[in-house]
Structures are given as C-alpha cells and as structure tokens.
Design a protein around this motif. Structure first.
Motif, PDB file in Angstrom:
ATOM      1  N   GLU A  40      30.358   5.464 -15.187  1.00 27.03           N
ATOM      2  CA  GLU A  40      29.510   6.354 -14.387  1.00 27.03           C
ATOM      3  C   GLU A  40      29.937   6.592 -13.142  1.00 27.03           C
ATOM      4  O   GLU A  40      29.556   7.568 -12.542  1.00 27.03           O
ATOM      5  CB  GLU A  40      28.149   6.226 -15.165  1.00 27.03           C
ATOM      6  CG  GLU A  40      27.342   7.462 -15.304  1.00 27.03           C
ATOM      7  CD  GLU A  40      25.734   7.198 -15.843  1.00 27.03           C
ATOM      8  OE1 GLU A  40      25.713   6.192 -16.840  1.00 27.03           O
ATOM      9  OE2 GLU A  40      25.104   7.817 -15.086  1.00 27.03           O
ATOM     10  N   TRP A  41      29.660   5.204 -12.497  1.00 29.47           N
ATOM     11  CA  TRP A  41      29.735   5.145 -11.025  1.00 29.47           C
ATOM     12  C   TRP A  41      30.988   6.005 -10.463  1.00 29.47           C
ATOM     13  O   TRP A  41      30.938   6.727  -9.370  1.00 29.47           O
ATOM     14  CB  TRP A  41      29.709   3.975 -10.716  1.00 29.47           C
ATOM     15  CG  TRP A  41      30.865   3.066 -10.994  1.00 29.47           C
ATOM     16  CD1 TRP A  41      30.820   2.317 -12.176  1.00 29.47           C
ATOM     17  CD2 TRP A  41      32.150   2.886 -10.700  1.00 29.47           C
ATOM     18  NE1 TRP A  41      31.942   1.510 -12.157  1.00 29.47           N
ATOM     19  CE2 TRP A  41      32.797   2.048 -11.418  1.00 29.47           C
ATOM     20  CE3 TRP A  41      32.907   3.679  -9.514  1.00 29.47           C
ATOM     21  CZ2 TRP A  41      34.215   1.604 -11.346  1.00 29.47           C
ATOM     22  CZ3 TRP A  41      34.401   3.269  -9.286  1.00 29.47           C
ATOM     23  CH2 TRP A  41      34.940   2.299 -10.121  1.00 29.47           C
ATOM     24  N   ARG A  70      32.252   8.769 -12.223  1.00 27.08           N
ATOM     25  CA  ARG A  70      32.016  10.073 -12.598  1.00 27.08           C
ATOM     26  C   ARG A  70      31.034  10.721 -11.535  1.00 27.08           C
ATOM     27  O   ARG A  70      31.270  11.958 -11.148  1.00 27.08           O
ATOM     28  CB  ARG A  70      31.407  10.357 -13.945  1.00 27.08           C
ATOM     29  CG  ARG A  70      32.611  10.484 -14.928  1.00 27.08           C
ATOM     30  CD  ARG A  70      31.997  10.539 -16.447  1.00 27.08           C
ATOM     31  NE  ARG A  70      31.499   9.292 -16.829  1.00 27.08           N
ATOM     32  CZ  ARG A  70      30.535   9.206 -17.579  1.00 27.08           C
ATOM     33  NH1 ARG A  70      29.744  10.215 -17.716  1.00 27.08           N
ATOM     34  NH2 ARG A  70      30.078   7.978 -18.084  1.00 27.08           N
ATOM     35  N   GLU A  71      30.395   9.806 -10.995  1.00 30.75           N
ATOM     36  CA  GLU A  71      29.231  10.216  -9.932  1.00 30.75           C
ATOM     37  C   GLU A  71      29.770  10.189  -8.376  1.00 30.75           C
ATOM     38  O   GLU A  71      29.082  10.871  -7.539  1.00 30.75           O
ATOM     39  CB  GLU A  71      27.973   9.635 -10.224  1.00 30.75           C
ATOM     40  CG  GLU A  71      27.071  10.206 -11.443  1.00 30.75           C
ATOM     41  CD  GLU A  71      26.119   9.304 -11.791  1.00 30.75           C
ATOM     42  OE1 GLU A  71      25.675   8.436 -11.059  1.00 30.75           O
ATOM     43  OE2 GLU A  71      25.548   9.515 -12.950  1.00 30.75           O
TER      44      GLU A  71
END
Lengths: 227, 227
Positions: free
Chosen positions: B80-81, B83-84
């Motif tokens: 997720e990190w 993707r962000e």
C-alpha cells in the motif's frame, strides 16, 4: 507454514512438479533433436545439412513465445481441419504437449550446436589411433568420440538446461498449470502476488542449485585423465 | 492461409515493431550503464563490493524474466505504501515495469560478460599500469576497459539478440509490441499461422540485422585478432 500462505503452498509445489516434468520431457526431446541436428550438420549430405542449418538458424532467430503460440494455436487449427475431413470429434490441443513440443524443438537447436562443437573438439589423433588399433567405426564412436564429446559438451549442455528450465515458465502463458500459473491464482486470490511470485522465484533458484550439484558430479565422472 | 489479414493490418504490426525496438533500445542502454559498476564490483577483491553484486547477478540470471516482470508489474501493487507514494506513477504503468525488468535483467547478464572480460586482462598490462603510477580508476579507463569491451563484443551481440527475444514478455503484460500485435490479430481473426509467422519473420529480420551489425563491429574492433 500452511496457515501463512493460506493453504496455497501445496498447490505451488504441485505446480513445481509439473514444471520439472515439462523441463525433463522437453530436455529428452531436445537431446534427440540435438543429436540428429548435429549428426546431420557434421556427417549428412547437402540436403540434410541444409535442413539442419535452417532449423538451427530459424529457431534461434524467433522468440520462444512466438513459436509456442504458433504451435499451440496453429496446431489447434491444423487438428480441427484434419479432423473435419475425417469426421473426428473435436480434439483439444493439450498445453502440456504443446509446451513440451515447443521447448524441446527450440532447445534441440541449441543442443545441436553444443554437440556439434563438442564432437569437433575431440582430437583427430585419438580417432585415428582408434582406427589404427583396428576398431570398427562403431567402436571408435562408442569408445572414443562419444566419451570425448560428453566431456566437451557438459558446460554447454548445462547452460542450455538452465535456460530451458527458465523457459518452462512460459507454459503458464498458454494456460498450463505450472508453478507460475498457480502463483498467479494464489497471489490474486489472497491479494499477495508479490509473496507468491517471490516463492516461485526462490523455487527456480532451488532447481538451479540442484542442477549445479548434478553438473559437478557429471564433470567429475567424465574428467578421466583430463586436466 | 490468408495473408491479406497481415497486409490489412500492417500499420498495427509496424506500431508494434516501433514499441519492440523502443523497449529494446531503452532497456539495453539503461542495462549497459548499470552493468559497468556491477561488473567492477563483481570483479573486485573487496568482499563488501563483490558479494552484493554477485547476489544481484545470480538472482537475476537464475530466475525467469517472466517472474521478474510479474513481480514488478503485479507483485509491487501488494504494498500500500508504494501505491500511495509518488513512485506509483511509474509502477502502475506496464511500459515502465517492462523497461525496469528488462534493464535489470540485461544488466545482470551484461555484468557477467564484462566481469569475465575484466578478469581476462593480461597481468602484465596491469602491472605496467601500476608501474606507471596509475590509480585503480585510471587502470580501468586506459587499460582494462578498452581491451575488455572489445573482447566482449561477440558475447554482447548474443545478449542483444536474447533481449530482443525477451521483449515479447511486454506483450504478456498487455502492451502492444510486435508480439502483442500478433496476439490481437490472432484473437480478432483466429488466424494463428498468419499472425505468428508474420511477426516471426519480423523478429528473424531484426535478429539478422543485429548479427550483421555485430559482425561489422567485430570486423572493426577485433581486426587484430583476424588471421
């Protein structure tokens, strides 16, 4: 262990068995084709020389996946056309067979070149000595040319095998459920594609490491009196 | 077989050809730049420099490129990190993922070629350079590089052909390179022979062109080895 990978580890290992099966059967086909191609190029008449030459050049000039698609989809069309004529039931081309045929066919060309180089590397003097001892042509081949050739062929053979193993990953593209295919399913289901592709990558490295041991053994076995 | 399908879709094929060549050239350039420090590290006597480089080379040469490209394109989306982060602009695009995978892969193979070539430099030449008071970097720049790069030309030619064939994997992750174009033709017209044979000929032509260019390079840079 099972808990961590959501129970998908056995599926990956099952895929690995299939990967190894595809690799070994392709290797067998490649060895047969390689020996044929090498003998054709070394001892054949002009026609077989040309066929073998075209085979090795064309195969080495076209990407493996293009050939695989050609054999998989093309074979299907061909089988259907022939089937229509003879009124057969619909026959499905098996991705397992298509994969092995393609990989075996491709690596036959590489093996052919390896064997050709290895046979040419056996010294003429040894072969002449064999004939001088009154050996028949067959005896010269089994006692001198063949063992001598094996020694020269091992590094090239091993290299081809390593590339072949990695090439088997492509069978997942035509739908065969090898470990890459299963990793995709497991990864997508659990939303952990990274984890599963890393596992499969590590398993490929494991196959490489085991092969390495095998080659060391082969080299020792055929080193007799060498340097 | 109906090759008018191919003729009608030549623009698609040529667009695919453009992407294939673009992917090939960009990844070769990036891979080449990366391979030089890698090769110097892998040939180094210093453990802390040699071991990481060797691991990088071993892992990238020991696993299928298909897995590498899947890890970068599908696998990285697991985090997720990432993707962000702003880096996601790069990693969400199949185009950049393909280039990153190809560049890292060819860097590993090329580094291995150069490492071998560096280590083959005759001892006397390096001793002479040391006697002249050259620094390690000057030795590389004036003595080792010029002869090692020349010696590497034939092997590097093989690597370029290998990379050309590897670019088909871009077609597997949705890009429309030559192989992607063939896949589109095949699914649109169900014409496996026409589609895959025609792109096969494209690849064969590029392969021959690369072989020809490298023959010229060898003729120019390795003239002193010709007899």
């Amino acid at each position: 262990m099972n808990e961590i990978f959501g129970g998908y580890l056995p599926m990956i290992l099952k895929g690995m068995v299939l990967t190894v099966e595809v690799a070994l059967l392709s290797l067998l086909l490649a060895l047969i084709l390689g020996i044929l191609a090498a003998s054709a190029r070394l001892y054949g008449g002009p026609i077989s020389k040309t066929i073998a030459g075209v085979y090795t050049t064309v195969i080495r000039g076209i990407p493996d996946l293009v050939l695989m698609m050609l054999i998989f989809f093309g074979g299907q069309v061909l089988v259907n056309k022939v089937g229509d004529k003879f009124g057969w039931e619909y026959i499905d081309i098996d991705p397992f067979v298509a994969g092995i045929l393609t990989i075996g066919f491709i690596f036959g060309a590489y093996m052919g070149e390896t064997f050709r180089g290895a046979i040419m590397a056996v010294s003429k003097g040894e072969i002449e000595a064999g004939h001088a001892y009154g050996m028949t042509g067959f005896q010269v081949f089994t006692h001198i040319t063949f063992p001598g050739m094996i020694r020269h062929a091992i590094p090239g053979f091993f290299n081809n095998w390593l590339v072949l193993v990695k090439t088997t990953a492509l069978v997942s593209v035509i739908g065969l459920e090898d470990m890459v295919f299963n990793a995709k399913i497991a990864g997508d289901t659990l939303r952990q594609p990274f984890t599963f592709y890393m596992i499969v990558g590590a398993l490929f490295l494991l196959i490489t490491a085991v092969s390495d041991l095998g080659m060391k053994w082969l080299e020792r076995r055929y080193k007799l009196g060498g340097h | 077989m109906d090759f008018s399908i191919v003729l009608d879709n030549l623009p698609l094929l040529f667009k695919g050809l453009g992407l294939t060549l673009q992917l090939l050239i960009i990844s070769l350039v990036l891979g080449f730049i990366l391979s030089i420090p890698l090769a110097i590290m892998a040939a180094s006597k210093l453990k802390w420099a040699r071991i990481p480089a060797k691991i990088f080379i071993y892992v990238f040469r020991g696993t299928p490129l298909l897995i590498q490209i899947f890890i970068i394109y599908y696998g990285f989306s697991q985090f997720e990190w990432l993707r962000e982060s702003p880096l996601w602009i790069i990693f969400k695009e199949a185009y950049w993922c393909a280039i990153i995978a190809f560049a890292l892969n060819t860097a590993a193979y090329t580094a291995e070629i150069f490492r071998g070539a560096f280590l083959q430099t005759p001892k006397g030449e390096i001793e002479a350079a040391v006697a002249y008071g050259m620094s390690r970097w000057d030795q590389y720049r004036h003595i080792i590089f010029p002869s090692a790069f020349r010696r590497s030309i034939p092997m590097y030619g093989n690597e370029v052909i290998f990379m050309l064939h590897a670019t088909v994997l871009a077609g597997v992750i949705t890009l429309v390179d030559l192989f992607g174009a063939a896949k589109i033709l095949n699914s649109r017209y169900y014409a496996p022979f026409e589609s895959f044979i025609s792109v096969g000929l494209f690849y064969l032509t590029i392969t021959f062109t690369i072989v020809f260019i490298f023959k010229l390079l060898e003729g120019h840079f390795l003239k002193h080895l010709k007899r």
